[in-house]
Scaffold this active site. Structure first.
Site, PDB file in Angstrom:
ATOM      1  N   GLU A 102       0.690  -1.334  -0.419  1.00 55.55           N
ATOM      2  CA  GLU A 102       0.227   0.360   0.193  1.00 55.55           C
ATOM      3  C   GLU A 102       0.976   1.084   0.123  1.00 55.55           C
ATOM      4  O   GLU A 102       2.173   0.983   0.335  1.00 55.55           O
ATOM      5  CB  GLU A 102      -1.429  -0.441   0.696  1.00 55.55           C
ATOM      6  CG  GLU A 102      -2.006  -0.926   1.119  1.00 55.55           C
ATOM      7  CD  GLU A 102      -3.248  -1.067   2.824  1.00 55.55           C
ATOM      8  OE1 GLU A 102      -3.719  -1.260   2.136  1.00 55.55           O
ATOM      9  OE2 GLU A 102      -2.112  -0.991   3.592  1.00 55.55           O
ATOM     10  N   CYS A 115       3.289   8.504   1.480  1.00 55.86           N
ATOM     11  CA  CYS A 115       2.884   7.777   2.366  1.00 55.86           C
ATOM     12  C   CYS A 115       4.208   5.925   1.407  1.00 55.86           C
ATOM     13  O   CYS A 115       2.936   5.956   0.820  1.00 55.86           O
ATOM     14  CB  CYS A 115       2.782   7.306   2.902  1.00 55.86           C
ATOM     15  SG  CYS A 115       3.124   6.122   4.595  1.00 55.86           S
ATOM     16  N   CYS A 122       5.611  -6.734   7.197  1.00 54.20           N
ATOM     17  CA  CYS A 122       7.299  -6.060   8.135  1.00 54.20           C
ATOM     18  C   CYS A 122       7.205  -6.966   9.404  1.00 54.20           C
ATOM     19  O   CYS A 122       6.689  -7.771   9.788  1.00 54.20           O
ATOM     20  CB  CYS A 122       6.547  -4.734   9.075  1.00 54.20           C
ATOM     21  SG  CYS A 122       8.320  -4.323   9.755  1.00 54.20           S
ATOM     22  N   CYS A 126       6.290  -4.675  16.009  1.00 51.43           N
ATOM     23  CA  CYS A 126       5.806  -4.121  16.412  1.00 51.43           C
ATOM     24  C   CYS A 126       4.543  -3.889  17.473  1.00 51.43           C
ATOM     25  O   CYS A 126       3.304  -4.733  16.328  1.00 51.43           O
ATOM     26  CB  CYS A 126       6.105  -2.216  16.243  1.00 51.43           C
ATOM     27  SG  CYS A 126       7.868  -1.625  15.868  1.00 51.43           S
ATOM     28  N   CYS A 129       0.962  -1.942  15.817  1.00 52.64           N
ATOM     29  CA  CYS A 129       1.042  -1.741  14.037  1.00 52.64           C
ATOM     30  C   CYS A 129       0.109  -2.822  13.980  1.00 52.64           C
ATOM     31  O   CYS A 129       1.038  -4.263  14.457  1.00 52.64           O
ATOM     32  CB  CYS A 129       2.704  -1.033  14.391  1.00 52.64           C
ATOM     33  SG  CYS A 129       2.450  -1.618  11.839  1.00 52.64           S
ATOM     34  N   CYS A 345      -1.512   6.246  10.142  1.00 52.77           N
ATOM     35  CA  CYS A 345       0.147   5.679  10.463  1.00 52.77           C
ATOM     36  C   CYS A 345      -0.254   3.643  11.039  1.00 52.77           C
ATOM     37  O   CYS A 345      -1.007   4.372  12.047  1.00 52.77           O
ATOM     38  CB  CYS A 345       0.663   6.377  11.680  1.00 52.77           C
ATOM     39  SG  CYS A 345       1.323   7.853  10.872  1.00 52.77           S
TER      40      CYS A 345
HETATM   41  N1  SAH Z   1       9.427   0.499   9.784  1.00 54.94           N
HETATM   42  C1  SAH Z   1       9.276   2.408  10.286  1.00 54.94           C
HETATM   43  C2  SAH Z   1       8.399   2.792   9.131  1.00 54.94           C
HETATM   44  C3  SAH Z   1       7.096   2.279   9.148  1.00 54.94           C
HETATM   45  S1  SAH Z   1       5.390   2.809  10.297  1.00 54.94           S
HETATM   46  C4  SAH Z   1       9.140   2.608  11.507  1.00 54.94           C
HETATM   47  O1  SAH Z   1       8.959   2.333  12.430  1.00 54.94           O
HETATM   48  O2  SAH Z   1       8.965   4.555  11.465  1.00 54.94           O
HETATM   49  C5  SAH Z   1       5.476   5.004  10.612  1.00 54.94           C
HETATM   50  C6  SAH Z   1       5.058   5.213  11.766  1.00 54.94           C
HETATM   51  O3  SAH Z   1       3.742   4.763  12.111  1.00 54.94           O
HETATM   52  C7  SAH Z   1       6.250   5.263  12.868  1.00 54.94           C
HETATM   53  O4  SAH Z   1       6.227   6.092  13.656  1.00 54.94           O
HETATM   54  C8  SAH Z   1       5.586   3.599  13.761  1.00 54.94           C
HETATM   55  O5  SAH Z   1       5.488   3.457  15.134  1.00 54.94           O
HETATM   56  C9  SAH Z   1       3.601   4.501  13.390  1.00 54.94           C
HETATM   57  N2  SAH Z   1       2.605   3.784  13.343  1.00 54.94           N
HETATM   58  C10 SAH Z   1       2.530   2.202  13.993  1.00 54.94           C
HETATM   59  N3  SAH Z   1       1.314   1.910  14.685  1.00 54.94           N
HETATM   60  C11 SAH Z   1       0.903   2.803  15.101  1.00 54.94           C
HETATM   61  C12 SAH Z   1      -0.706   3.054  15.328  1.00 54.94           C
HETATM   62  N4  SAH Z   1      -1.273   2.393  15.447  1.00 54.94           N
HETATM   63  N5  SAH Z   1      -0.664   4.261  15.434  1.00 54.94           N
HETATM   64  C13 SAH Z   1      -0.213   5.115  15.170  1.00 54.94           C
HETATM   65  N6  SAH Z   1       1.428   5.014  14.710  1.00 54.94           N
HETATM   66  C14 SAH Z   1       1.844   4.082  14.566  1.00 54.94           C
END
Ligand code: SAH
Length: 362
Positions: A102, A115, A122, A126, A129, A345
């Site tokens: 996406e 974006c 991935c 985390c 996420c 995000c």
């Molecule tokens: N892997 C990279 C880029 C992808 S995520 C990273 O970790 O930075 C882009 C951003 O969205 C990151 O800061 C991530 O931590 C954040 N993110 C992930 N899940 C989220 C959620 N449920 N709500 C808000 N931000 C989130």
């Protein structure tokens, strides 16, 4: 069975622009074509929107067919487009092996941020996420990364959006564990498509060798670091890779990045109610990042399936931001965009769309 040419065709969007041009020049030379054909094709590639060689209308039909035989089409098929009430638009792209990724277009006034994804799925897992929950599929190629830009740009133009002003690697995947494709893709976006390095941000969970590699690059690509917690104990509960690259090592790598010159770092901090938004954590965060010429970007947590967490309430978020500011830290709050189409995000999990991975347990 894969057609034989599918295995041997060159992907021009994966090549540094000067190599793509040289490749096209050789191609046209072997076909006794005038040298301006190269210029025509190069323009289509970087400036035009043609979804395939067949649409490159100022080339003779036989040349379009020959390009089709020799090269991968410079566009990914769109499996689906969703448009949010707020104008945010999410593309689901289908890759040649049926993987799905996406990208998200986010309009804000005269700015338009794209974006993009660096991996299908991935592996970082985390806990907050959705991409991480849906699992890892594979690395993207540089061409699959740059094709997201080229395709989203074509769509944005046809829908009357402004020009794409910024690119952020904040889609699916961890860009700095796919440096083999991401580093060339940065060069292609910058030198081929002409997107300024300072308008391209790589967001990382904190992959130390990748940050050090970015520090060495002459171009001033921006770096965003997903911090989300100011100490090792809390951070490792949210971000498993904290165990591999613990905060002191991460901070050391960021010092090297900053020493390399002129590159402002953004720290991303997702605000999850009662998890990482306590006022004393704001103070610890300020101490942790205070040495950098940095911006802390607070991101209200976007709900994902299978998690009961909620975003910090606006007063709690304001108090956290105010505490950081009192301690001399630059703070911004990210406005959630495209939540209604699961484009915000952390909400991207293309594979779940077709039910290919087990749905995240609700
Ligand atoms: N892997 C990279 C880029 C992808 S995520 C990273 O970790 O930075 C882009 C951003 O969205 C990151 O800061 C991530 O931590 C954040 N993110 C992930 N899940 C989220 C959620 N449920 N709500 C808000 N931000 C989130």
């Amino acid at each position: 069975m894969t057609a034989p040419e599918a295995r041997t065709r060159t992907d021009l969007l994966s090549l540094p622009p000067e190599e793509a041009e040289a490749t096209l020049a050789r191609h046209f030379a072997t076909r006794d074509q005038p040298s301006y054909r190269t210029e025509q094709a190069v323009r289509w590639l970087y400036e035009g929107d043609a979804a395939g060689f067949g649409e490159m209308t100022n080339l003779p039909l036989a040349e379009r067919a020959a390009l089709e035989d020799a090269f991968v089409p410079p566009a990914l098929p769109v499996a689906r487009v969703d448009r949010s009430r707020d104008g945010t638009a999410k593309h689901l792209w289908r890759l040649h092996d049926n993987e799905l990724i996406e990208s998200v277009l986010i309009p804000a006034g005269r700015r338009l941020t794209l974006c993009i994804s660096s991996q299908a799925g991935c592996a970082m897992a985390c806990t907050f996420c959705a991409t991480g929950w849906a699992g890892y599929r594979r690395q993207l190629t540089a061409g699959e990364i740059t094709a997201q830009y080229r395709g989203a740009r074509a769509w944005a133009r046809s829908e009357g959006y402004p020009d794409i002003s910024n690119i952020v690697f904040m889609g699916m995947g961890e860009p700095l564990v796919n440096r083999k494709a991401v580093i060339p893709a940065l060069g292609i976006l910058n030198h081929g498509f002409g997107v300024g390095a300072r308008r391209i941000t790589v967001s990382t969970v904190g992959i130390v060798p990748g940050i050090l590699e970015m520090a060495e690059m002459p171009e001033q690509y921006r770096l965003a670091v997903s911090l989300h917690a100011p100490n090792h104990e809390l951070r490792q509960t949210l971000i498993p890779v904290e165990r591999k690259y613990p905060l002191p090592e991460l901070m050391e790598a960021l010092r090297a990045f900053e020493r390399a010159g002129g590159k402002r770092i953004t720290f991303e901090y997702v605000m999850i109610d009662q998890v990482n938004d306590h006022p004393e954590l704001a103070e610890e965060l300020a101490r942790q990042v205070g040495e950098f010429n940095a911006l802390v970007n607070l991101i209200p947590y976007n709900p994902i399936p299978g998690r009961e967490w909620v975003s910090s309430s606006p007063p709690r978020l304001r108090a956290f931001a105010a505490r950081l500011e009192e301690m001399g830290i630059n703070v911004s709050v990210r406005e959630p965009r495209g939540r209604d189409i699961a484009a915000a995000c952390g909400q991207l999990r293309a594979d779940a769309v077709e039910g290919r991975t087990a749905p995240v347990g609700v």
